[in-house]
Scaffold this active site. Structure first.
Site, PDB file in Angstrom:
ATOM      1  N   HIS A 135      -3.605   4.121   2.092  1.00  0.00           N
ATOM      2  CA  HIS A 135      -2.571   3.346   2.789  1.00  0.00           C
ATOM      3  C   HIS A 135      -2.379   3.927   4.181  1.00  0.00           C
ATOM      4  O   HIS A 135      -2.450   5.124   4.388  1.00  0.00           O
ATOM      5  CB  HIS A 135      -1.233   3.412   2.023  1.00  0.00           C
ATOM      6  CG  HIS A 135      -0.299   2.313   2.387  1.00  0.00           C
ATOM      7  ND1 HIS A 135       0.526   2.374   3.483  1.00  0.00           N
ATOM      8  CD2 HIS A 135      -0.092   1.106   1.828  1.00  0.00           C
ATOM      9  CE1 HIS A 135       1.217   1.261   3.564  1.00  0.00           C
ATOM     10  NE2 HIS A 135       0.869   0.470   2.576  1.00  0.00           N
ATOM     11  N   HIS A 139      -6.094  -5.781   3.059  1.00  0.00           N
ATOM     12  CA  HIS A 139      -4.633  -5.995   3.021  1.00  0.00           C
ATOM     13  C   HIS A 139      -4.289  -6.621   1.667  1.00  0.00           C
ATOM     14  O   HIS A 139      -4.601  -6.040   0.641  1.00  0.00           O
ATOM     15  CB  HIS A 139      -4.240  -6.849   4.223  1.00  0.00           C
ATOM     16  CG  HIS A 139      -2.771  -6.963   4.509  1.00  0.00           C
ATOM     17  ND1 HIS A 139      -1.802  -6.225   3.912  1.00  0.00           N
ATOM     18  CD2 HIS A 139      -2.110  -7.776   5.375  1.00  0.00           C
ATOM     19  CE1 HIS A 139      -0.600  -6.555   4.383  1.00  0.00           C
ATOM     20  NE2 HIS A 139      -0.759  -7.503   5.273  1.00  0.00           N
ATOM     21  N   ASP A 161      -1.566  -2.337  -4.711  1.00  0.00           N
ATOM     22  CA  ASP A 161      -2.528  -3.297  -5.266  1.00  0.00           C
ATOM     23  C   ASP A 161      -3.297  -2.760  -6.458  1.00  0.00           C
ATOM     24  O   ASP A 161      -3.974  -3.520  -7.154  1.00  0.00           O
ATOM     25  CB  ASP A 161      -3.529  -3.711  -4.174  1.00  0.00           C
ATOM     26  CG  ASP A 161      -2.845  -4.517  -3.099  1.00  0.00           C
ATOM     27  OD1 ASP A 161      -2.810  -4.073  -1.945  1.00  0.00           O
ATOM     28  OD2 ASP A 161      -2.283  -5.574  -3.445  1.00  0.00           O
TER      29      ASP A 161
END
Ligand code: SDX
Length: 437
Positions: free
Chosen positions: A308, A269, A364
């Site tokens: 994702h 995460h 990210d």
């Protein structure tokens, strides 16, 4: 009047047919409980590990379309908000549902600014950590510790009390984050400077040394504002699910945010941005990328920053962050990590293994190299994610508190354990072999 849409379900065990209404493309799980094999049957449930196909709430805050790469906060496309708003302006939008007027924004900024200080006892709490404690562990613990400072935090059903905690948390999370960083370097804490913007003040608390006032590069404060906007909310992600679940027991918002931050810290995460940088450092140069990609395809590790649960084409935030990273590199100079990241992206986007699994760069992937170029240590990256996401957690929390359909979260299970059996006194027990378990 048109008949409302419904699902006709026939139970082959009883031959009975059930007409289950469809609302917003869903059926209510409780409408399945009438489907029973016999009078003693508990009734039908859905089984959905990791909630891959379960809506847990109705929400008006964030809309995502994973196939089209759409992300909107309260209906506004993320691209427009990132380009034209400040982070505090977007924070107001997420919490209040509308973009603020000039007057509203000035008042909002003033309210948040006046909650940036920490109680001096909280600073002492922070000093108790080892010098090399991970900033995310310090952040989570210190946010939870604020629960011991504000008695009114438990009045979660009182709108005025909720708003005070919202302001305290949004005002204080950058201060806590900066203090964890200063603590790790053995540097004195820098008090907030309320004349600065939210992000400029954060950088001031991180990096001010002996100069009378820390002046951040405007391109870097703008880039950080954009990063904060992009990370502010993302509908029912793992950590937001935790915020709603912990908050549903009417726990106070400080311990709820600490729990959500704990979920965010996981490498799958919010911890991924720190892992991305470690991965790029292991790869070392663009020439080593093909060998690394080969290892991942053979099942040795994951491409951190790729993939994702919702976005199956591209993460719109990754595109914006890639652009913002280029603005930062113009100020900070060429970045070797960027070369490796660009080569990794180029190869992965053309490789059937990743295309077939719909693995594209996520939020990210680029944020890590951007944060590093701006001078942030990798250990601080997930804390940088938690600061803006605190706004999203709080917006989702207050929406849950006032939702008449919500109550304490308590999922069911499918029991797979032992059937009823007689107790065995200890003197008669034999070692249970793993095969027998
Ligand atoms: C965030 O939910 C959110 O909105 C989160 C977030 C937010 O704003 O809150 O967007 C922030 O958490 C972004 C994600 C950051 N995490 C990472 O970058 C870590 C690497 N990514 C993965 O671990 C993974 O892609 C997830 C966790 C993000 C999504 O996992 P899913 O949806 O459960 O997908 P999966 O694990 O079932 O994978 C499907 C397949 C599997 O292969 P097979 O077993 O079918 O052969 O794809 C593979 C996985 O092994 N796979 C990857 C991969 N991610 C999935 N293979 C290599 N590299 C990867 N990154």
């Amino acid at each position: 009047m048109a008949t409302p849409p419904s699902l006709l379900i026939q139970d082959s065990r009883t031959r009975r047919v059930f007409d289950v209404p469809i609302h917003n493309g869903t059926i209510r799980a409780m409408d399945l409980r009438q489907i029973k094999e016999g009078p003693d049957d508990f009734g039908m449930m859905t089984y959905d590990p990791a909630f891959q196909n379960t809506a847990s709430c109705r929400s008006a805050i964030t809309y995502i379309d994973g196939d089209k790469g759409i992300l909107r906060y309260r209906g506004y496309p993320i691209e427009q908000l990132a380009e034209q708003c400040s982070f505090l302006e977007v924070a107001y939008l997420l919490l209040e549902g509308e973009l603020p007027t000039q007057a509203h924004l000035a008042h909002w900024r003033d309210e948040v600014t006046h909650h940036t200080m920490l109680h001096e006892t909280t600073k002492k709490f922070l000093e108790g950590f080892r010098y090399d404690a991970h900033p995310m562990a310090m952040f989570i613990s210190t946010v939870a510790a604020l629960s011991s400072v504000y008695d009114d935090a438990r009045n979660v059903l009182d709108p005025a009390a909720r708003r005070r905690q919202v302001l305290r948390l949004i005002g204080k999370v950058p201060t806590i984050a900066a203090y964890t960083y200063r603590h790790s370097l053995g540097l004195p804490y820098v008090y907030p400077d309320n004349d600065l913007s939210y992000t400029a003040n954060f950088m001031n608390m991180l990096w001010k040394m002996v100069e009378p006032r820390y002046v951040a590069h405007p391109a870097l404060t703008k880039a950080l504002d954009i990063l904060f906007i992009l990370h502010a909310d993302h509908e029912q992600n793992c950590s937001t699910n935790v915020m709603r679940s912990v908050g549903s027991s009417q726990a106070d918002p400080f311990v709820s945010v600490a729990a959500a931050a704990a979920a965010l810290s996981g490498p799958l995460h919010g911890g991924a941005n720190e892992e991305v940088l470690k991965m790029l450092a292991v790869i070392g140069s663009k020439d080593n990328v093909p060998a690394y990609v080969k290892q991942v395809k053979e099942g040795h590790g994951k491409l951190m920053g790729f993939g994702h649960r919702v976005y199956k084409n591209f993460d719109p935030r990754a595109r914006i962050i890639k652009w913002a990273a280029e603005q930062v590199f113009e100020v900070t100079g060429p970045n070797r990590m960027q070369e490796v990241a660009l080569e990794l992206e180029r190869i992965a986007l053309n490789d059937e293994y990743f295309i077939q699994r719909k693995l594209y760069p996520n939020v990210d992937f680029y944020s890590g190299i951007m944060y590093q170029a701006m001078g942030f240590q990798p250990e601080l990256f997930t804390v940088l994610f938690a600061i803006p996401r605190t706004v999203g957690w709080l917006a989702q929390w207050q929406e849950m508190i006032v939702d008449p359909e919500q109550k304490i979260a308590r999922p069911r299970q499918v029991y797979t354990g032992a059937p009823e059996r007689e107790f065995v006194p200890i003197e008669m027990r034999t070692l249970v072999t793993s095969a027998a378990r």
